[in-house]
Design a protein around this motif. Structure first.
Motif, PDB file in Angstrom:
ATOM      1  N   ARG A  16      -3.602  16.943  22.110  1.00  0.00           N
ATOM      2  CA  ARG A  16      -2.635  15.874  21.899  1.00  0.00           C
ATOM      3  C   ARG A  16      -2.777  15.348  20.481  1.00  0.00           C
ATOM      4  O   ARG A  16      -3.885  15.201  19.977  1.00  0.00           O
ATOM      5  CB  ARG A  16      -2.885  14.695  22.838  1.00  0.00           C
ATOM      6  N   VAL A  17      -1.689  15.043  19.854  1.00  0.00           N
ATOM      7  CA  VAL A  17      -1.676  14.393  18.549  1.00  0.00           C
ATOM      8  C   VAL A  17      -1.061  13.016  18.744  1.00  0.00           C
ATOM      9  O   VAL A  17       0.025  12.897  19.309  1.00  0.00           O
ATOM     10  CB  VAL A  17      -0.863  15.197  17.509  1.00  0.00           C
ATOM     11  N   VAL A  18      -1.760  11.996  18.305  1.00  0.00           N
ATOM     12  CA  VAL A  18      -1.253  10.629  18.380  1.00  0.00           C
ATOM     13  C   VAL A  18      -0.986  10.176  16.952  1.00  0.00           C
ATOM     14  O   VAL A  18      -1.920   9.959  16.183  1.00  0.00           O
ATOM     15  CB  VAL A  18      -2.266   9.693  19.070  1.00  0.00           C
ATOM     16  N   ARG A  35      -7.211  -4.742  17.229  1.00  0.00           N
ATOM     17  CA  ARG A  35      -7.562  -3.417  17.723  1.00  0.00           C
ATOM     18  C   ARG A  35      -6.311  -2.696  18.209  1.00  0.00           C
ATOM     19  O   ARG A  35      -5.426  -3.325  18.789  1.00  0.00           O
ATOM     20  CB  ARG A  35      -8.539  -3.522  18.889  1.00  0.00           C
ATOM     21  N   GLN A  36      -6.300  -1.370  18.022  1.00  0.00           N
ATOM     22  CA  GLN A  36      -5.232  -0.538  18.560  1.00  0.00           C
ATOM     23  C   GLN A  36      -5.853   0.728  19.139  1.00  0.00           C
ATOM     24  O   GLN A  36      -6.713   1.333  18.511  1.00  0.00           O
ATOM     25  CB  GLN A  36      -4.237  -0.147  17.465  1.00  0.00           C
ATOM     26  N   ALA A  37      -5.413   1.114  20.314  1.00  0.00           N
ATOM     27  CA  ALA A  37      -5.924   2.323  20.961  1.00  0.00           C
ATOM     28  C   ALA A  37      -5.142   3.540  20.497  1.00  0.00           C
ATOM     29  O   ALA A  37      -3.915   3.507  20.387  1.00  0.00           O
ATOM     30  CB  ALA A  37      -5.823   2.192  22.476  1.00  0.00           C
ATOM     31  N   VAL A  44      -3.681   9.574  26.857  1.00  0.00           N
ATOM     32  CA  VAL A  44      -3.804  11.032  26.751  1.00  0.00           C
ATOM     33  C   VAL A  44      -4.622  11.659  27.880  1.00  0.00           C
ATOM     34  O   VAL A  44      -4.836  12.867  27.883  1.00  0.00           O
ATOM     35  CB  VAL A  44      -4.417  11.460  25.384  1.00  0.00           C
ATOM     36  N   GLY A  45      -5.108  10.840  28.815  1.00  0.00           N
ATOM     37  CA  GLY A  45      -5.901  11.370  29.919  1.00  0.00           C
ATOM     38  C   GLY A  45      -7.374  11.526  29.612  1.00  0.00           C
ATOM     39  O   GLY A  45      -8.103  12.163  30.375  1.00  0.00           O
ATOM     40  N   ALA A  46      -7.865  10.923  28.519  1.00  0.00           N
ATOM     41  CA  ALA A  46      -9.290  11.024  28.172  1.00  0.00           C
ATOM     42  C   ALA A  46     -10.145  10.476  29.312  1.00  0.00           C
ATOM     43  O   ALA A  46      -9.856   9.418  29.857  1.00  0.00           O
ATOM     44  CB  ALA A  46      -9.578  10.261  26.878  1.00  0.00           C
TER      45      ALA A  46
END
Length: 158
Positions: A16-18, A35-37, A44-46
């Motif tokens: 996945r590319v974010v 903060r940003q995830a 992404v299902g991590a």
């Protein structure tokens, strides 16, 4: 379609590319920090990682805390970080752009933007998706945190 002709699951559930301009600000926020995830279970299902960015305003400081069993890595993108840690925050280290900081499990610490004029920009990676922050109130920080109490889903009012 027969099983040998089905698309592999990893075609849609693989890499996945974010994009950097599509980070999720729907994370726990504290005064003086944004903060940003980027990588987590929801996005992404991590299963075992959380990664994102944090921007710490000039002179901002956290209270004394630890992250339980989590390991954390901070990569300094720009600015001047100061970390204090130990039973009485008796140890100190400085980090600048290009430096990595490793925070082992259960280590009491305080994050500080050591620059009074510029924000500190970092990439943060934690070893689990769960946001674990354990505030420590019986340690007098060497560098006092901001007068505003953190109150959000992971920081409770003292």
């Amino acid at each position: 379609m027969s099983p040998e002709h089905e698309e592999p699951l990893w075609k849609h559930d693989g890499v996945r590319v974010v994009p950097g301009d599509r980070l999720d600000p729907n994370t726990a926020q504290t005064p003086g920090m944004f903060r940003q995830a980027a990588i987590d279970h929801a996005r992404v299902g991590a299963q075992k990682l959380w990664a994102g960015t944090v921007r710490i305003e000039p002179d901002a400081k956290t209270g004394v805390h630890h992250h339980g069993a989590l390991e954390s890595v901070i990569y300094v993108v720009s600015g001047h970080a100061r970390m204090r840690w130990g039973e009485r925050l008796e140890f100190v280290a400085e980090a600048r752009a290009g430096d990595f900081i490793f925070i082992p499990p259960y280590v009491p610490h305080q994050e500080i933007n050591a620059d009074p004029d510029r924000p500190l920009e970092c990439v943060l990676v934690r070893s689990d998706n769960e946001a674990v922050v354990v505030g420590i109130t019986d340690v007098e920080p060497v560098e006092k945190p901001e007068a505003v109490h953190w109150v959000d889903p992971i920081h409770r009012h003292p």
